[in-house]
Design an enzyme around this catalytic site. Sequence first.
Site, short mmCIF file in Angstrom:
data_model
loop_
_atom_site.label_atom_id
_atom_site.label_comp_id
_atom_site.label_asym_id
_atom_site.label_seq_id
_atom_site.Cartn_x
_atom_site.Cartn_y
_atom_site.Cartn_z
N ASP A 193 0.82 -1.21 0.00
CA ASP A 193 0.00 0.00 0.00
C ASP A 193 0.85 1.26 0.00
OD1 ASP A 193 -2.65 1.24 0.19
OD2 ASP A 193 -2.01 1.87 2.19
N ARG A 194 2.12 1.17 0.40
CA ARG A 194 2.98 2.35 0.45
C ARG A 194 3.41 2.81 -0.94
NH1 ARG A 194 2.25 4.95 5.15
NH2 ARG A 194 2.53 3.56 6.93
N MET A 274 -7.95 5.58 2.98
CA MET A 274 -8.09 6.76 2.12
C MET A 274 -6.84 7.04 1.29
SD MET A 274 -11.15 7.81 2.55
CE MET A 274 -11.00 9.38 1.71
N ARG A 275 -5.79 6.24 1.45
CA ARG A 275 -4.56 6.52 0.71
C ARG A 275 -4.79 6.43 -0.79
NH1 ARG A 275 -1.17 3.70 3.43
NH2 ARG A 275 -0.13 5.42 4.51
N ALA A 276 -5.62 5.48 -1.23
CA ALA A 276 -5.88 5.33 -2.66
C ALA A 276 -6.50 6.59 -3.25
CB ALA A 276 -6.78 4.12 -2.90
#
Length: 679
Positions: A193-194, A274-276
């Site tokens: 995800d990073r 919410m990173r996406a």
Amino acid sequence: MSTPFPFTAVVGQDDLRLALLLNAVSPQVGGVLVRGEKGTAKSTAVRALSALMPEVDIVSGCRFSCDPAAPDPACPDGPHEVGGTGSRPARMVELPVGASEDRLVGALDIERALAEGVKAFEPGLLADAHRGILYVDEVNLLHDHLVDLLLDAAAMGASYVEREGVSVRHAARFLLVGTMNPEEGELRPQLLDRFGLTVEVAASREPDQRVEVVRRRLAYDDDPAGFAARWADEETSLRARIVAARALLPSVRLGDAALRQIAATCAAFEVDGMRADIVMARTATALAAWAGRTDVLAEDVRQAALLALPHRRRRNPFDAPGLDEDKLDDTLQEFGGDDDRSEAERGEDDDPDPDPDGGGGGRPPQDGPDDAPSPGDASAEDSPAREEQSEEGRPRSAGGGEQQPVRAGEPFRTKALSVPGIGEGAAGRRSRARTEHGRTTGARRPRGALTKLHLAATVQAAAPHQRARGRSGRGLVVRRDDLRQATREGREGNLVLFVVDASGSMAARQRMTAVKGAVLSLLLDAYQRRDKVGLVTFRGKDAEVALPPTSSVDAAAARLDLLPTGGRTPLAAGLLKAQHVLRVERLRDPSRRPLLVVVTDGRATGGVEPVALASRAARLHAAEGTAAIVVDCESGPVRLGLARSLAGDLGGTAVTLDELRANAIAGLVKDVQTARRAA
């Protein structure tokens, strides 16, 4: 320094080049993960990117590349004087898979810190990569403790080094680029995800394009400088475009319509967190700047989704990365609204009559329909006596032919199985081991460089000699011989070798579905515990290595899905094949301890004295000290207990399919230890 291969000379790989260029325009996008088979120019393209990055302004003499416009107030080389500035090319720093923790984050001189009270610090790779590129080749093979350090630095934009109360902090903001071959194992979800963007690359199947790849590579190898000179104009032009896009980026407007499409797309594909959404917004903005526009359009949002979401929509490790492009187009159309273009522009770009068949390059559905059941499936029994045998002894269904592969049942959570004793293998999460990380269990003299100081033991070793060393004042006189390294106990990853019975006695559809579901559950557990896995199957007259030991649990799951059944039960052949695999692996990786998981009902047929031969093969594993678990697949009202007898010969224990699902196997490891002591 060797001349890098020009970025503009890379043939094809449009998505890869675009993703790298977008990060060059806007480093806040968050980096790139490049997935693909070997030999697809992954590393070549990444190394070529560094030559296109604009130079960075730095404070002269600062080892941590502080920005003169905003120097880090906590910089170990600070405070910085005003006026001492310079510039240098953006660095690309490579992190080797086998790097130590000290090499990554830097090292403190513990001896000087204790004896002199000074912070003598040698910067690591994170400091070198600040305001540049940190490149990790084969990032999926990186050790867990290094992954944790990368996660912390990427999240906080800083690196912390703390040893026994002595701490150093410095800025560490970098563009993280990783390459990997999925066949060698997947990444932990936290690290996956990073990465802001992900790209799948593959070698072209077009002969003309492959010819051009070979032609350019041979020309570069013959004369790197001359080859680079022929592409200098294109490199200069591309570098100028990056600079122009960076200058335009602050002026790009991300309208409410585009934001609504971004949010709707992330919700539709059920990505976590919410990173996406943030990454998509930054990517769409960078795409607009790269195109020379100041407004984000729907086409930018679509391209951003294709780059930012495929690696985030996986719900479990066995889901293939990717997006359903038809679903993406439907979502964008539904929430399109006013995308800041005129009606004429939308009429030219949008297709009012989309292909009803879903054409246009969309990915096929990930899950196909179940195999059509054969006429005899509904009444299939466990007993092999009910199966019609062919001349070769293979079971046939009512329609003839061997049993076709069946789908695995739903995976479930299993209790942890571990190897008895304490190992020294690669870091993982399964069995007890002496590691560099974990709880402190004792102290010893350091072998080589001191990495983990045991403060109490060091003070205890130095205390008796203070008078002889002429101690005066409050300081403790510490010498090299006094230092003690902390010994720690953590967890290791193991080699979990599955030996799966695929013979006719296992061929009943319902039973094999349950068996595959159990093995899939154990594979999922192996993925989470960072194990290597292997798969041996036996049926008919012999056994085969369906999957040599690998870190790719996905590959094992794929082989399991295609596993056919039928024929006799050469149990001894399966055990002997497993013994050969384990012997080879002990030579390759002697520190990684194996766990043998035999999935069978315990029957042995074919050849002379098959049961006795299987028993002798099992005792060979026990003699070599291999920890073993037998998953007993026998069912029905009459049970022969053959699997439990096999477990006894292996010096292990047996567990039923039902027991794998419940807390009833909480004491399974103790049973393994008890059985081995009794053997």
